[in-house]
Scaffold this active site. Structure first.
Site, PDB file in Angstrom:
ATOM      1  N   ASP A 196       9.645  -2.862   5.817  1.00 30.87           N
ATOM      2  CA  ASP A 196       8.631  -2.928   4.782  1.00 30.87           C
ATOM      3  C   ASP A 196       8.831  -1.687   3.904  1.00 30.87           C
ATOM      4  O   ASP A 196       9.608  -0.785   4.270  1.00 30.87           O
ATOM      5  CB  ASP A 196       7.242  -2.951   5.430  1.00 30.87           C
ATOM      6  CG  ASP A 196       6.117  -3.030   4.424  1.00 30.87           C
ATOM      7  OD1 ASP A 196       6.328  -3.634   3.361  1.00 30.87           O
ATOM      8  OD2 ASP A 196       5.034  -2.474   4.696  1.00 30.87           O
ATOM      9  N   ASP A 232       5.912   0.122   1.719  1.00 34.22           N
ATOM     10  CA  ASP A 232       4.770   1.041   1.725  1.00 34.22           C
ATOM     11  C   ASP A 232       4.406   1.460   3.145  1.00 34.22           C
ATOM     12  O   ASP A 232       4.211   0.638   4.034  1.00 34.22           O
ATOM     13  CB  ASP A 232       3.565   0.375   1.059  1.00 34.22           C
ATOM     14  CG  ASP A 232       3.823   0.075  -0.410  1.00 34.22           C
ATOM     15  OD1 ASP A 232       4.125   1.014  -1.158  1.00 34.22           O
ATOM     16  OD2 ASP A 232       3.744  -1.110  -0.793  1.00 34.22           O
ATOM     17  N   LYS A 246     -13.863  -5.816  -2.374  1.00 34.62           N
ATOM     18  CA  LYS A 246     -12.536  -6.354  -2.070  1.00 34.62           C
ATOM     19  C   LYS A 246     -11.778  -6.677  -3.356  1.00 34.62           C
ATOM     20  O   LYS A 246     -10.586  -6.377  -3.495  1.00 34.62           O
ATOM     21  CB  LYS A 246     -12.673  -7.606  -1.213  1.00 34.62           C
ATOM     22  CG  LYS A 246     -11.357  -8.273  -0.859  1.00 34.62           C
ATOM     23  CD  LYS A 246     -11.591  -9.535  -0.045  1.00 34.62           C
ATOM     24  CE  LYS A 246     -10.275 -10.245   0.249  1.00 34.62           C
ATOM     25  NZ  LYS A 246     -10.485 -11.506   1.006  1.00 34.62           N
ATOM     26  N   ILE A 266     -10.724  -3.383  -5.170  1.00 35.82           N
ATOM     27  CA  ILE A 266      -9.564  -2.786  -4.512  1.00 35.82           C
ATOM     28  C   ILE A 266      -8.309  -3.596  -4.824  1.00 35.82           C
ATOM     29  O   ILE A 266      -7.231  -3.044  -5.101  1.00 35.82           O
ATOM     30  CB  ILE A 266      -9.780  -2.706  -2.990  1.00 35.82           C
ATOM     31  CG1 ILE A 266     -10.880  -1.692  -2.649  1.00 35.82           C
ATOM     32  CG2 ILE A 266      -8.481  -2.364  -2.270  1.00 35.82           C
ATOM     33  CD1 ILE A 266     -10.499  -0.243  -2.827  1.00 35.82           C
ATOM     34  N   ASP A 316      -7.705  -5.345  -7.470  1.00 33.55           N
ATOM     35  CA  ASP A 316      -7.295  -5.105  -8.861  1.00 33.55           C
ATOM     36  C   ASP A 316      -6.465  -3.837  -8.998  1.00 33.55           C
ATOM     37  O   ASP A 316      -5.564  -3.753  -9.851  1.00 33.55           O
ATOM     38  CB  ASP A 316      -8.523  -5.022  -9.763  1.00 33.55           C
ATOM     39  CG  ASP A 316      -9.136  -6.391 -10.047  1.00 33.55           C
ATOM     40  OD1 ASP A 316      -8.465  -7.407  -9.764  1.00 33.55           O
ATOM     41  OD2 ASP A 316     -10.278  -6.438 -10.530  1.00 33.55           O
ATOM     42  N   VAL A 317      -6.776  -2.842  -8.187  1.00 36.61           N
ATOM     43  CA  VAL A 317      -6.024  -1.589  -8.244  1.00 36.61           C
ATOM     44  C   VAL A 317      -4.539  -1.851  -7.976  1.00 36.61           C
ATOM     45  O   VAL A 317      -3.663  -1.237  -8.581  1.00 36.61           O
ATOM     46  CB  VAL A 317      -6.586  -0.569  -7.230  1.00 36.61           C
ATOM     47  CG1 VAL A 317      -5.742   0.712  -7.234  1.00 36.61           C
ATOM     48  CG2 VAL A 317      -8.038  -0.240  -7.545  1.00 36.61           C
ATOM     49  N   HIS A 318      -4.278  -2.804  -7.071  1.00 37.98           N
ATOM     50  CA  HIS A 318      -2.893  -3.145  -6.730  1.00 37.98           C
ATOM     51  C   HIS A 318      -2.332  -4.203  -7.679  1.00 37.98           C
ATOM     52  O   HIS A 318      -1.271  -4.018  -8.282  1.00 37.98           O
ATOM     53  CB  HIS A 318      -2.831  -3.667  -5.284  1.00 37.98           C
ATOM     54  CG  HIS A 318      -3.207  -2.656  -4.258  1.00 37.98           C
ATOM     55  ND1 HIS A 318      -2.281  -1.815  -3.673  1.00 37.98           N
ATOM     56  CD2 HIS A 318      -4.401  -2.343  -3.703  1.00 37.98           C
ATOM     57  CE1 HIS A 318      -2.892  -1.026  -2.808  1.00 37.98           C
ATOM     58  NE2 HIS A 318      -4.184  -1.332  -2.803  1.00 37.98           N
ATOM     59  N   ASP A 376       4.070  -1.291   8.892  1.00 38.03           N
ATOM     60  CA  ASP A 376       2.871  -0.563   9.300  1.00 38.03           C
ATOM     61  C   ASP A 376       1.689  -1.480   9.591  1.00 38.03           C
ATOM     62  O   ASP A 376       0.728  -1.069  10.228  1.00 38.03           O
ATOM     63  CB  ASP A 376       2.462   0.438   8.216  1.00 38.03           C
ATOM     64  CG  ASP A 376       1.979  -0.247   6.950  1.00 38.03           C
ATOM     65  OD1 ASP A 376       2.789  -0.916   6.289  1.00 38.03           O
ATOM     66  OD2 ASP A 376       0.776  -0.148   6.637  1.00 38.03           O
TER      67      ASP A 376
END
Length: 586
Positions: free
Chosen positions: A133, A135, A282, A285, A287-289, A420
């Site tokens: 992965d 991140d 939710k 959060i 939207d941030v990504h 992770d």
């Protein structure tokens, strides 16, 4: 084991448990042989001072030391029924004091935080292909990123969801929550749950404040959360599940924001629907990504947000030079990954990987057969041609694991994949496809360093010693008043051990003595786990990882290092000299 035999087998000498009486008593050996074998030890002197002082002249019938045929506690208590209550109390406290004194001996054993830990036996000799992965596996982020995500999502709530401006007063609290917590969407409660679905009292929070234990018990009709109310397989609250489990490190800002918004509404007596609040947080959060806000911020200041770049580069270089195949499957977009890998490894990072897949949409990638691979250029332009081969040097988007397996032939236990997220990265791979899996758990370093401190070793050694005393003394009616005092002390120490790791929620891996829900999933879905990929630098590619053979509750441990946390003793009998040796594993 009777309380009297416990006294003889629970005292420590030179950091070892001297266990002899119980074994010999169980096998019918007269007590005078034990006394003779241990005459030169502190145990014998304590036997003379305490055991004989209490019972000589006060025991009806024969002295217990002459009763090698006593089969159970009832027979033993019949022999000691004439002892006065004060003598019994003094005797119990003498056992307590000596046990506590001996547990003050500090073990010199410590755990190396750079170790790779095995849940399942696995040899690197068998691994030909390594997958990653991105991140929190290849790229590690500083705490500044959590603050960034929190602030952006908070502002989205205010600007786009019309939440109160007063929320701007709240800042990210770095050490407030831990990974693996559950959130009751309907009750707006954040809590820690153990592997048996029991809530750990004292870790239930509404907003930024703990909920009293009595209130928790009343709301849940006890402490157990039924299976149908728990989160689904991937930790989500869906299809009737009322609990959401936060499993990845990116969820720390989300938990923080949920608690802060709840706190604001309660503080200002604002009536609100908890389900709406959860969904709005939710979405913010997300939207941030999804909108790329976080990606752009990190790309603009790599040095501030990315950590451990040199170690990741060293691992990849070591694998490449040994001729291992490598691939990358990440949910992040290519531009973000490319800039991050340029910073961590260098502009030639793609030369190290045989296959690179971005925006994979895990865990759907591992289950949905319908999504085909699509090639994407360095500029982000999507191609429409059918993919017949996954080629080195090219970038692919979406796709699915079944097509990946068909095109590469990389199947079974020769593949090791690191991630992770216990569910999204590892669960399906180990359950459905037989890949070997490695979990990256950055929190390990901090927790192991805490466990290596003298304070923690002292506390846990005495906690286990006291628990053993309580377990074996509780059956004697005459000892109940003393045992109740011990129980209170034990409860206080259990809270103290929680606070050492995190004053709100404790350790990521334990709810007091039980494994956490997170820990149980980790042991099931990860063959190995470690703090970071850099731990691989400590091993060659012929190394085999062996899990400890931790005894089951009904098994007797055969090797000192394998003594379980709840087992205070093991013994090795040399019939020639009746020498008994024991060690304590914390």
């Amino acid at each position: 084991m009777t309380p009297l035999s416990l006294y003889l087998c629970s005292l420590l000498k030179k950091n070892k448990l001297l266990i002899c009486y119980n074994y010999l008593h169980t096998h019918g050996t007269p007590l005078h042989l034990v006394d003779r074998a241990a005459r030169k030890t502190r145990l014998a002197r304590l036997l003379d001072m305490n055991f004989r002082a209490v019972f000589r002249g006060r025991v009806t019938g024969k002295v217990l030391a002459q009763q090698s045929g006593a089969k159970n506690y009832r027979e033993a208590t019949m022999c000691t029924s004439s002892a006065s209550g004060q003598d019994m109390t003094n005797w119990l406290w003498s056992i307590y004091n000596e046990t506590k004194k001996q547990t003050e001996v500090i073990s010199k054993n410590s755990v190396n935080p750079n170790t790779i830990f095995a849940n399942n036996e696995m040899s690197l000799h068998d691994i030909e292909i390594y997958g990653f992965d991105y991140d929190y596996t290849l790229a590690f982020y500083s705490r500044h990123l959590h603050t960034l995500i929190f602030n952006i999502a908070r502002d989205i709530l205010i600007q786009e969801h019309r939440y109160p401006e007063g929320l701007r007063e709240y800042e990210y609290i770095p050490n407030f929550v831990v990974r693996g917590l559950h959130y009751d969407v309907q009750k707006a409660l954040l809590m820690k749950i153990d592997a048996f679905h029991y809530i750990q009292l004292g870790t239930v929070y509404r907003g930024l404040h703990p909920v009293p234990d009595k209130e928790v018990i009343a709301m849940y009709d006890g402490c157990h959360v039924p299976l149908e109310n728990m989160s689904d397989f991937y930790g989500k609250s869906s299809h009737g599940h009322t609990m959401k489990q936060f499993m990845d490190i990116f969820s720390l800002p989300e938990m923080n924001l949920l608690c802060c918004v709840n706190d604001y509404f309660m503080k200002h007596n604002i009536d609100y629907e908890p389900v709406h609040l959860y969904k709005d947080v939710k979405a913010a959060i997300g939207d941030v990504h999804v909108k790329g806000i976080m990606y752009r911020a990190v790309e603009a200041d790599m040095e501030n947000y990315i950590s451990y770049g040199e170690q990741t580069h060293a691992v990849l270089k070591k694998l490449y030079e040994d001729g291992k195949k490598m691939f990358l499957i990440t949910n992040s977009p290519f531009d973000f990954v490319d800039r991050g890998m340029n910073y961590i490894v260098g502009k030639d990072w793609r030369d190290l990987f045989d296959i690179v897949i971005v925006q994979a949409d895990k865990p759907g990638f591992f289950n949905d057969r319908r999504k085909p691979f699509r090639r994407v250029t360095d500029k982000g332009v999507l191609h429409w041609d059918r993919i017949h081969k996954l080629e080195k040097g090219k970038i692919y988007k979406q796709g699915n694991l079944y097509e990946f397996l068909r095109l590469t032939g990389w199947r079974g236990s020769k593949v090791l994949y690191f991630g992770d997220h216990i569910y999204s990265d590892l669960a399906d791979l180990t359950l459905k496809h037989g890949w070997r899996t490695g979990a990256i758990i950055p929190e390990l370093r901090k927790e192991i360093k805490i466990m290596n401190t003298e304070q923690y070793v002292h506390l846990m050694t005495w906690l286990q010693g006291l628990t053993g005393l309580i377990e074996h003394m509780q059956v004697d009616p005459a000892s109940q008043s003393v045992v109740q005092e011990w129980i209170k002390e034990r409860e206080a120490m259990r809270s103290q051990t929680k606070d050492i790791f995190n004053s709100q929620f404790g350790s990521l891996f334990r709810t007091y003595h039980n494994p956490t829900y997170f820990s149980r999933r980790l042991s099931r879905f990860a063959d190995i786990y470690m703090a970071s990929l850099s731990c691989l630098l400590n091993y060659d590619f012929q190394h085999t990882f062996f899990p400890r053979r931790t005894p089951l509750q009904h098994e007797s441990p055969f090797w000192p290092e394998q003594t379980s946390a709840g087992a205070l003793k093991i013994w090795v009998l040399d019939m020639a000299d009746l020498d008994f040796n024991c060690s304590l594993h914390i």
